[in-house]
Write a protein that holds these residues in place. Structure first.
Motif, PDB file in Angstrom:
ATOM      1  N   VAL A 170       0.838  -1.203   0.000  1.00  0.00           N
ATOM      2  CA  VAL A 170       0.000   0.000   0.000  1.00  0.00           C
ATOM      3  C   VAL A 170       0.871   1.252   0.000  1.00  0.00           C
ATOM      4  O   VAL A 170       0.638   2.200  -0.751  1.00  0.00           O
ATOM      5  CB  VAL A 170      -0.939   0.006   1.228  1.00  0.00           C
ATOM      6  N   LEU A 171       1.914   1.254   0.833  1.00  0.00           N
ATOM      7  CA  LEU A 171       2.777   2.429   0.963  1.00  0.00           C
ATOM      8  C   LEU A 171       3.517   2.749  -0.330  1.00  0.00           C
ATOM      9  O   LEU A 171       3.782   3.916  -0.629  1.00  0.00           O
ATOM     10  CB  LEU A 171       3.787   2.206   2.091  1.00  0.00           C
ATOM     11  N   SER A 172       3.852   1.722  -1.107  1.00  0.00           N
ATOM     12  CA  SER A 172       4.586   1.952  -2.353  1.00  0.00           C
ATOM     13  C   SER A 172       3.777   2.777  -3.341  1.00  0.00           C
ATOM     14  O   SER A 172       4.338   3.390  -4.253  1.00  0.00           O
ATOM     15  CB  SER A 172       4.973   0.611  -2.992  1.00  0.00           C
ATOM     16  N   ARG A 173       2.451   2.794  -3.148  1.00  0.00           N
ATOM     17  CA  ARG A 173       1.600   3.596  -4.027  1.00  0.00           C
ATOM     18  C   ARG A 173       1.244   4.941  -3.407  1.00  0.00           C
ATOM     19  O   ARG A 173       0.711   5.806  -4.084  1.00  0.00           O
ATOM     20  CB  ARG A 173       0.320   2.814  -4.357  1.00  0.00           C
ATOM     21  N   LYS A 174       1.535   5.103  -2.129  1.00  0.00           N
ATOM     22  CA  LYS A 174       1.213   6.360  -1.451  1.00  0.00           C
ATOM     23  C   LYS A 174       2.340   7.383  -1.554  1.00  0.00           C
ATOM     24  O   LYS A 174       2.103   8.586  -1.454  1.00  0.00           O
ATOM     25  CB  LYS A 174       0.911   6.101   0.030  1.00  0.00           C
ATOM     26  N   PHE A 175       3.584   6.896  -1.724  1.00  0.00           N
ATOM     27  CA  PHE A 175       4.730   7.794  -1.705  1.00  0.00           C
ATOM     28  C   PHE A 175       5.586   7.617  -2.961  1.00  0.00           C
ATOM     29  O   PHE A 175       5.771   6.495  -3.443  1.00  0.00           O
ATOM     30  CB  PHE A 175       5.594   7.539  -0.465  1.00  0.00           C
ATOM     31  N   SER A 176       6.116   8.737  -3.453  1.00  0.00           N
ATOM     32  CA  SER A 176       7.001   8.696  -4.615  1.00  0.00           C
ATOM     33  C   SER A 176       8.398   8.268  -4.183  1.00  0.00           C
ATOM     34  O   SER A 176       8.716   8.219  -2.986  1.00  0.00           O
ATOM     35  CB  SER A 176       7.070  10.080  -5.266  1.00  0.00           C
ATOM     36  N   ASP A 177       9.259   7.980  -5.163  1.00  0.00           N
ATOM     37  CA  ASP A 177      10.634   7.588  -4.846  1.00  0.00           C
ATOM     38  C   ASP A 177      11.358   8.691  -4.081  1.00  0.00           C
ATOM     39  O   ASP A 177      12.084   8.418  -3.112  1.00  0.00           O
ATOM     40  CB  ASP A 177      11.401   7.260  -6.133  1.00  0.00           C
ATOM     41  N   ASN A 178      11.176   9.942  -4.506  1.00  0.00           N
ATOM     42  CA  ASN A 178      11.842  11.050  -3.815  1.00  0.00           C
ATOM     43  C   ASN A 178      11.351  11.196  -2.381  1.00  0.00           C
ATOM     44  O   ASN A 178      12.126  11.502  -1.467  1.00  0.00           O
ATOM     45  CB  ASN A 178      11.617  12.358  -4.582  1.00  0.00           C
ATOM     46  N   GLU A 179      10.059  10.977  -2.176  1.00  0.00           N
ATOM     47  CA  GLU A 179       9.516  11.062  -0.821  1.00  0.00           C
ATOM     48  C   GLU A 179      10.092   9.962   0.064  1.00  0.00           C
ATOM     49  O   GLU A 179      10.426  10.193   1.231  1.00  0.00           O
ATOM     50  CB  GLU A 179       7.992  10.975  -0.870  1.00  0.00           C
ATOM     51  N   LEU A 180      10.233   8.768  -0.490  1.00  0.00           N
ATOM     52  CA  LEU A 180      10.801   7.664   0.281  1.00  0.00           C
ATOM     53  C   LEU A 180      12.270   7.913   0.604  1.00  0.00           C
ATOM     54  O   LEU A 180      12.742   7.596   1.701  1.00  0.00           O
ATOM     55  CB  LEU A 180      10.637   6.348  -0.485  1.00  0.00           C
ATOM     56  N   HIS A 181      13.002   8.508  -0.339  1.00  0.00           N
ATOM     57  CA  HIS A 181      14.402   8.845  -0.073  1.00  0.00           C
ATOM     58  C   HIS A 181      14.500   9.906   1.020  1.00  0.00           C
ATOM     59  O   HIS A 181      15.411   9.866   1.856  1.00  0.00           O
ATOM     60  CB  HIS A 181      15.079   9.333  -1.356  1.00  0.00           C
ATOM     61  N   LEU A 182      13.567  10.843   1.017  1.00  0.00           N
ATOM     62  CA  LEU A 182      13.560  11.873   2.059  1.00  0.00           C
ATOM     63  C   LEU A 182      13.313  11.241   3.431  1.00  0.00           C
ATOM     64  O   LEU A 182      14.018  11.545   4.402  1.00  0.00           O
ATOM     65  CB  LEU A 182      12.479  12.915   1.747  1.00  0.00           C
ATOM     66  N   ILE A 183      12.324  10.364   3.509  1.00  0.00           N
ATOM     67  CA  ILE A 183      12.021   9.712   4.784  1.00  0.00           C
ATOM     68  C   ILE A 183      13.207   8.865   5.244  1.00  0.00           C
ATOM     69  O   ILE A 183      13.561   8.844   6.427  1.00  0.00           O
ATOM     70  CB  ILE A 183      10.757   8.843   4.654  1.00  0.00           C
ATOM     71  N   ALA A 184      13.850   8.177   4.302  1.00  0.00           N
ATOM     72  CA  ALA A 184      15.012   7.357   4.646  1.00  0.00           C
ATOM     73  C   ALA A 184      16.138   8.216   5.205  1.00  0.00           C
ATOM     74  O   ALA A 184      16.833   7.821   6.149  1.00  0.00           O
ATOM     75  CB  ALA A 184      15.493   6.593   3.412  1.00  0.00           C
ATOM     76  N   GLU A 185      16.315   9.398   4.635  1.00  0.00           N
ATOM     77  CA  GLU A 185      17.355  10.310   5.119  1.00  0.00           C
ATOM     78  C   GLU A 185      17.058  10.741   6.556  1.00  0.00           C
ATOM     79  O   GLU A 185      17.958  10.832   7.395  1.00  0.00           O
ATOM     80  CB  GLU A 185      17.428  11.534   4.202  1.00  0.00           C
ATOM     81  N   VAL A 186      15.784  10.983   6.841  1.00  0.00           N
ATOM     82  CA  VAL A 186      15.396  11.380   8.196  1.00  0.00           C
ATOM     83  C   VAL A 186      15.632  10.234   9.182  1.00  0.00           C
ATOM     84  O   VAL A 186      16.100  10.436  10.306  1.00  0.00           O
ATOM     85  CB  VAL A 186      13.914  11.805   8.225  1.00  0.00           C
ATOM     86  N   LEU A 187      15.314   9.013   8.755  1.00  0.00           N
ATOM     87  CA  LEU A 187      15.414   7.858   9.649  1.00  0.00           C
ATOM     88  C   LEU A 187      16.843   7.360   9.834  1.00  0.00           C
ATOM     89  O   LEU A 187      17.097   6.510  10.690  1.00  0.00           O
ATOM     90  CB  LEU A 187      14.554   6.705   9.104  1.00  0.00           C
TER      91      LEU A 187
END
Length: 294
Positions: A211-228
């Protein structure tokens, strides 16, 4: 958006031949009355046209072939058994069915309270598991709610998938507690009960990540990964509220500008995540963090 190659091969039996004059996969917009949204990279690839209500895939296989995929058929269904308060009106525990369709923009949820019958067997919205007639699931918000394919999918969910939640339902009513593992232990208990719980956990995470793979773009996921990257979650409860950490980094480091992300939209979607989805997000991005650090 979609794995077009997978759709092309999975529905090979529904392809039809194309007898037009043009031979270029990427030059058929006029003939197909559509807009090219995914060009074929080469002759072995698949070109995709948006014709309004359908995606038309064009490729080669015994000549040029066409596959018409109605958008209303591209729905995804996620099943959850919820035991913690997530701010909805349905009493705990309950079964939740989430439906979304990226192509049509539809999304909806159905929730049915789980109770016990006189014999102690679980009931979902008052209906015994695997009963011939499932509970009413109108999904009136969906444009394809009355479609034959969607209704068949719900029936299959009721007859096959929801009954698999019975052990969790029974455990809930018996007051069983989750196995608490020693955080310092490098080896998980090798017993059937623990393996069963881990398999269920993995399945929940897998479904939520889809479900999450369709809610967030690649750039958004990279941003979240950077935060985490530098966050250590000491307990399961500490995984709640990931959006707060993201918001703080957006304010201080302006990661949204660096990665061209709409910060407000991202935060709104993150605030709406369930606890299970936040855990799934953390699990999904942990390998990415390790790769970046290496």
């Amino acid at each position: 958006m979609y794995d077009w190659d997978a759709l092309w091969h999975e529905h090979a039996g529904y392809r039809t031949g194309y007898t037009g004059d043009k031979n270029d996969l990427n030059e058929l917009a006029e003939e197909l009355s559509g807009t090219l949204v995914h060009p074929a990279k080469d002759d072995a690839g698949v070109a995709v046209y948006d014709s309004g209500d359908s995606f038309v895939l064009v490729g080669r296989g015994n000549g040029m072939q066409i596959l018409d995929v109605p958008k209303h058929a591209l729905f995804d269904i996620t099943l959850r058994f919820v035991t913690e308060d997530e701010g909805v009106d349905t009493p705990l525990p309950y079964v939740e069915i989430l439906v979304d369709n990226l192509a049509t923009g539809d999304e909806a949820a159905w929730r049915g309270e789980v109770t016990q019958g006189d014999d102690g067997a679980p009931l979902v919205a008052g209906c015994p598991l695997r009963s011939t007639t499932p509970p009413d699931m109108p999904f009136a918000e969906l444009s394809f709610s009355r479609g034959e394919r969607f209704r068949a999918a719900l029936q299959q969910l009721w007859q096959e998938d929801i009954p698999q939640l019975k052990p969790l339902m029974d455990a809930r009513f018996k007051g069983e507690k989750a196995v608490v593992m020693d955080a310092d232990s490098q080896q998980l208990p090798d017993d059937a009960r623990t393996r069963e719980m881990l398999e269920r956990y993995a399945e929940i995470i897998h479904r939520e990540q889809a479900v999450l793979s369709r809610k967030f773009s690649d750039n958004e996921l990279h941003l979240i990964a950077e935060v985490l990257r530098d966050i250590h979650f000491e307990s399961a409860a500490s995984c709640r509220g990931v959006w707060l950490a993201v918001e703080a980094r957006l304010v201080h480091d302006e990661l949204d500008r660096k990665l061209e992300v709409d910060a407000q939209s991202l935060l709104e979607r993150m605030k709406a995540l369930s606890f299970a989805q936040e855990v799934a997000l953390i699990e999904a991005l942990s390998p990415l963090r390790e790769t970046q650090e290496g």
